[in-house]
Design a protein around this motif. Sequence first.
Motif, PDB file in Angstrom:
ATOM      1  N   VAL A   5      52.087 -15.782  -1.373  1.00  0.00           N
ATOM      2  CA  VAL A   5      53.416 -15.280  -1.011  1.00  0.00           C
ATOM      3  C   VAL A   5      53.473 -15.200   0.515  1.00  0.00           C
ATOM      4  CG1 VAL A   5      55.006 -13.320  -1.152  1.00  0.00           C
ATOM      5  CG2 VAL A   5      53.674 -14.002  -3.158  1.00  0.00           C
ATOM      6  N   LEU A 118      60.878  -7.401  -1.682  1.00  0.00           N
ATOM      7  CA  LEU A 118      59.793  -8.303  -2.063  1.00  0.00           C
ATOM      8  C   LEU A 118      58.992  -7.721  -3.231  1.00  0.00           C
ATOM      9  CD1 LEU A 118      58.011 -10.811  -1.451  1.00  0.00           C
ATOM     10  CD2 LEU A 118      56.759  -9.410   0.200  1.00  0.00           C
ATOM     11  N   LEU A 122      56.348  -9.399  -6.590  1.00  0.00           N
ATOM     12  CA  LEU A 122      54.896  -9.543  -6.430  1.00  0.00           C
ATOM     13  C   LEU A 122      54.139  -9.392  -7.736  1.00  0.00           C
ATOM     14  CD1 LEU A 122      53.866  -7.649  -3.156  1.00  0.00           C
ATOM     15  CD2 LEU A 122      54.037 -10.121  -3.550  1.00  0.00           C
ATOM     16  N   ASP A 126      48.606 -11.789  -6.392  1.00  0.00           N
ATOM     17  CA  ASP A 126      49.189 -12.624  -5.331  1.00  0.00           C
ATOM     18  C   ASP A 126      48.474 -12.390  -4.003  1.00  0.00           C
ATOM     19  OD1 ASP A 126      51.144 -13.791  -6.878  1.00  0.00           O
ATOM     20  OD2 ASP A 126      52.747 -12.423  -6.251  1.00  0.00           O
ATOM     21  N   VAL A 128      49.096 -12.335  -0.156  1.00  0.00           N
ATOM     22  CA  VAL A 128      50.308 -12.196   0.662  1.00  0.00           C
ATOM     23  C   VAL A 128      49.962 -12.505   2.122  1.00  0.00           C
ATOM     24  CG1 VAL A 128      52.195 -10.652   1.341  1.00  0.00           C
ATOM     25  CG2 VAL A 128      51.151 -10.409  -0.924  1.00  0.00           C
ATOM     26  N   TRP A 129      50.772 -13.365   2.765  1.00  0.00           N
ATOM     27  CA  TRP A 129      50.521 -13.745   4.163  1.00  0.00           C
ATOM     28  C   TRP A 129      51.789 -13.476   4.966  1.00  0.00           C
ATOM     29  CZ3 TRP A 129      48.759 -19.322   6.039  1.00  0.00           C
ATOM     30  CH2 TRP A 129      48.357 -19.224   7.383  1.00  0.00           C
ATOM     31  N   HIS A 147      51.124  -1.311  -3.558  1.00  0.00           N
ATOM     32  CA  HIS A 147      50.573  -2.655  -3.765  1.00  0.00           C
ATOM     33  C   HIS A 147      49.163  -2.774  -3.210  1.00  0.00           C
ATOM     34  CE1 HIS A 147      54.198  -4.362  -5.406  1.00  0.00           C
ATOM     35  NE2 HIS A 147      54.844  -3.555  -4.594  1.00  0.00           N
ATOM     36  N   ASN A 149      47.398  -5.704  -3.314  1.00  0.00           N
ATOM     37  CA  ASN A 149      47.092  -7.134  -3.108  1.00  0.00           C
ATOM     38  C   ASN A 149      46.308  -7.358  -1.819  1.00  0.00           C
ATOM     39  OD1 ASN A 149      49.681  -6.671  -4.482  1.00  0.00           O
ATOM     40  ND2 ASN A 149      49.645  -8.874  -4.777  1.00  0.00           N
ATOM     41  N   ILE A 151      46.416  -8.646   1.592  1.00  0.00           N
ATOM     42  CA  ILE A 151      47.552  -8.935   2.492  1.00  0.00           C
ATOM     43  C   ILE A 151      47.007  -9.268   3.879  1.00  0.00           C
ATOM     44  CG2 ILE A 151      49.813  -8.166   3.331  1.00  0.00           C
ATOM     45  CD1 ILE A 151      49.854  -5.988   1.265  1.00  0.00           C
TER      46      ILE A 151
END
Length: 456
Positions: A5, A118, A122, A126, A128-129, A147, A149, A151
């Motif tokens: 993402v 967003l 998610l 995922d 995330v960038w 979240h 994730n 990142i």
Amino acid sequence: MSRLVVVSNRVAPIQEGKQSSGGLAVAVLDALSEIGGVWFGWSGETYASGSSKVKTETKGNITYATMPLAKRDYDAFYKGYANATLWPLFHYRMELVDYHRRYVVGYRRVNEEFAGRLAPMLEADDLVWVHDYHLIPLGRDLRMMGHRNRIGFFLHIPFPPPDLLTTCSDHAFLVQSMCAYDLIGFQTENDVENFLSYIRKVAGGTVGRGGRFEAYGEKSRACAFPIGIYPDRLAAQAAASADARQTKRLLRSLTGKDLIVGVDRLDYSKGLDRRFDAYETLLETAPSLRGHVTYMQIAPPSRSDVQSYREIREVLEGKAGHINGRFAEFDWVPLRYLNKSFQREQLTGFFRTARIGFVTPLRDGMNLVAKEYVACQDPEDPGVLVLSQFAGAAAELDGAVTVNPYDTEYVAEGLQRALAMSIEERRSRWASMMSVLRANDLGAWRRNFLRALRSR
Ligand code: GDG
């Protein structure tokens, strides 16, 4: 494999069969089409009242999700905090910083809104960038929404030393926000050092090996990932453009004169005013070059609704008129100053035609134009890159004639050296730069970043 993402201020317009021009757009599209995922960001539109909706469009394995900004958010977040506060601050230009509390309030509001919009998209695994200075707090906002994730964040522009950063009242908020990411990518080792120096000296954190650090109760990692280009694709395009109508027209118009080319967004960080001064110094101190050299500066206007950008435009118009007024002859215009953009194919042909690529930013995260100029050269008869020591690219491009853009006489000497350089020296400098560009191309940049983010 988990989805990717990508979050960036602007999402490249979806153009069927067309390659988007900017480096970020190309890299993101490559990564997304390989892995599959979502590209989320601002649509580029604003609305005056009411509320906004996220628009999604799926093409192949990529979903583009964009949202408009309220007019007041555009003013405070984009025009204000991002481009009138952070941009000059991060480019070491304290005197140009325009700071207002309402700007930072708008900046936080938009980042929270982006995170909130967003979040429902998610999935737990995922990757995330998040990209660039517009969206520094976004990762932290996602964390606050629960979240977990991986990142990562990449800063495309320079990161200033602590003594400069602390002139902004929000410095702790900015750095603390960065610490919420699992990985923070910078363009150069110098930027990494500046960041880690803040962590040590101001945040009271600890720094370990490989850029790992602890601060504000977070553990993270800061590393350099110099952004690249696809040099061979560009070289092929430039070779094809050599025969294009526009390239031939340019060549004919030069009537044998050596071309110096500059291509920059019209931005004060690019050092165009001092670059014009250096060219004037060249014509003043080397009269034999008059009538034998032409400098073409392409400078498409950008951010024209920010005051400091309007000012630099006026300054440049004045200087261009002055140089031509002072030196032009009935059959020679020393400076061609073009305030518009060109197609990428045309630019590659212009780069190939130019004996010198003139790239002298006062401060630049990387500067892709420097790399593009090198890639576009004819290997048998390459031109010379005259490059500011303050561009991120200078750390890699060892074959450039490096200059200090604050010293106009020194820059003029650099131009003279480049114009007089032997074919052997030009070839060997070019070959050395081209091998660096190939070894660290755009694909390597994104693979290295994503590998480091996954393995953290
Ligand atoms: C930021 C950082 C960092 C320019 N004029 C035209 C045109 N361009 C293209 C160039 C190049 C791109 O735009 C500009 O990239 P730069 O890197 O030189 O500079 P920024 O826009 O300031 O980019 C910078 C970069 O992000 C990536 O991380 O390197 O330091 O400031 O590709 O060729 N393209 C077309 N017509 C033009 O007239 N088609």
